[in-house]
Design a protein around this motif. Structure first.
Motif, PDB file in Angstrom:
ATOM      1  N   ALA A  52       0.864  -1.183   0.000  1.00  0.00           N
ATOM      2  CA  ALA A  52       0.000   0.000   0.000  1.00  0.00           C
ATOM      3  C   ALA A  52       0.895   1.225   0.000  1.00  0.00           C
ATOM      4  N   SER A  53       0.554   2.175  -0.844  1.00  0.00           N
ATOM      5  CA  SER A  53       1.336   3.400  -0.954  1.00  0.00           C
ATOM      6  C   SER A  53       0.418   4.607  -0.864  1.00  0.00           C
ATOM      7  N   ALA A  54       1.039   5.778  -0.754  1.00  0.00           N
ATOM      8  CA  ALA A  54       0.260   6.999  -0.615  1.00  0.00           C
ATOM      9  C   ALA A  54       0.774   8.084  -1.552  1.00  0.00           C
ATOM     10  N   GLY A  79       5.361   4.110   0.980  1.00  0.00           N
ATOM     11  CA  GLY A  79       4.496   2.936   1.007  1.00  0.00           C
ATOM     12  C   GLY A  79       5.236   1.732   1.546  1.00  0.00           C
ATOM     13  N   ALA A  92      -1.214   2.181   4.249  1.00  0.00           N
ATOM     14  CA  ALA A  92      -0.648   3.372   3.598  1.00  0.00           C
ATOM     15  C   ALA A  92      -0.446   4.503   4.608  1.00  0.00           C
ATOM     16  N   GLU A  95       2.486   3.612   6.911  1.00  0.00           N
ATOM     17  CA  GLU A  95       3.766   3.712   6.208  1.00  0.00           C
ATOM     18  C   GLU A  95       4.206   5.160   6.042  1.00  0.00           C
ATOM     19  N   ASP A 136       0.681  -2.819  -6.075  1.00  0.00           N
ATOM     20  CA  ASP A 136       0.528  -1.623  -5.258  1.00  0.00           C
ATOM     21  C   ASP A 136      -0.854  -1.003  -5.378  1.00  0.00           C
ATOM     22  N   ILE A 138      -2.759   2.382  -4.190  1.00  0.00           N
ATOM     23  CA  ILE A 138      -2.329   3.729  -3.818  1.00  0.00           C
ATOM     24  C   ILE A 138      -3.541   4.547  -3.363  1.00  0.00           C
ATOM     25  N   TYR A 139      -3.349   5.295  -2.273  1.00  0.00           N
ATOM     26  CA  TYR A 139      -4.405   6.130  -1.706  1.00  0.00           C
ATOM     27  C   TYR A 139      -3.998   7.594  -1.748  1.00  0.00           C
TER      28      TYR A 139
END
Length: 193
Positions: A52-54, A79, A92, A95, A136, A138-139
Motif C-alpha cells: 500500500a502506498s500513498a 508505502g 498506507a 507507512e 501496489d 495507492i491512496y
C-alpha cells in the motif's frame, strides 16, 4: 491467506475504475494474481505480494511527498508491505507516518490508483530477497508541508516535498515516473480514457 480476506481485496480491485488503458491492464493483472495465488498479502508469497502506498499532497495540491528508496537509489512515493493486513488504507497511512513522521488526512478512502512494480533482488537485514513484484494499491492523502520531516535510515536516505514537475524527473525511480504522472493527471482532472 484466508479466502475471505482475498475475496474482500478482489472485490475492491474489481470495483476500482481504471484511469487509463495502462491501469486497465494492471487491474487485469492484479485480479489474475489474486485468482492464482492463495497468499497475496504477505511476503510468504515470494513471487509477489500486495503493498500500500500513498500519493501525499500538500494543501495547495502542487507538491507531493517522496522518500529516497535505498534499493533503487532514487525518489518514490511512501508505502510498504501489507504484511497480512487487509485494510490497505491503514497500511498506507501507517507507512507514511513511519517513513516521514507526518500525520495525514485521508482525502479519499477508496483506491486512488494501482500499479505493479518490479522489485530487484537485494539484501535486507543480511538476507537475500529474490526479485519479485509489488502489487501496489495507492491512496490519496494530504499532509502539512510546513511540519518537520523525519526518515528511517535503514530504509531511506531522505524525505522531501517536490513539485509535480519534479515528480516525473530523472531523480524519480524510473518505472514509477509514469505512475507519478498518472497520479498527478488524475488529481488535476485530466482523464486519459
Amino acid at each position: 491467506m484466508e479466502r475471505g480476506k482475498r475475496m474482500t481485496l478482489r472485490n475492491q480491485i474489481e470495483n476500482y475504475v481504471p484511469f487509463d488503458k495502462e491501469e486497465e491492464k494492471v487491474k487485469e493483472y492484479l485480479l489474475k494474481w489474486i485468482d492464482t495465488f492463495d497468499d497475496v498479502l504477505t511476503r510468504e508469497n515470494e513471487f509477489g505480494h500486495f503493498a500500500a502506498s500513498a500519493f501525499v499532497v500538500n494543501k495547495t495540491r502542487d507538491k507531493m511527498l517522496v522518500v529516497y528508496h535505498n534499493i533503487y537509489d532514487a525518489w518514490i512515493f511512501p508505502g510498504g508491505h501489507a504484511d497480512g493486513e487487509e485494510n490497505l488504507l491503514s497500511v498506507a497511512i501507517r507507512e507514511v507516518e513511519e517513513e516521514t513522521g507526518l500525520k495525514t488526512k485521508v482525502l479519499d478512502s477508496s483506491i486512488y490508483a494501482i500499479s505493479a512494480s518490479p522489485i530487484i533482488g537485494h539484501i535486507k537485514r543480511g538476507n537475500y530477497i529474490p526479485a519479485h513484484t509489488h502489487l501496489d494499491v495507492i491512496y490519496l492523502l494530504e499532509a502539512d508541508e510546513s511540519l518537520p520531516l523525519n526518515y528511517r535510515e535503514e530504509e531511506s536516505k531522505g524525505v522531501k516535498w517536490i513539485s509535480f514537475k519534479e515528480a516525473i524527473g530523472e531523480d524519480i525511480v524510473d518505472f514509477i515516473r509514469p505512475v507519478h504522472k498518472r497520479l498527478i493527471k488524475k488529481l488535476e482532472g485530466k482523464s486519459n480514457i
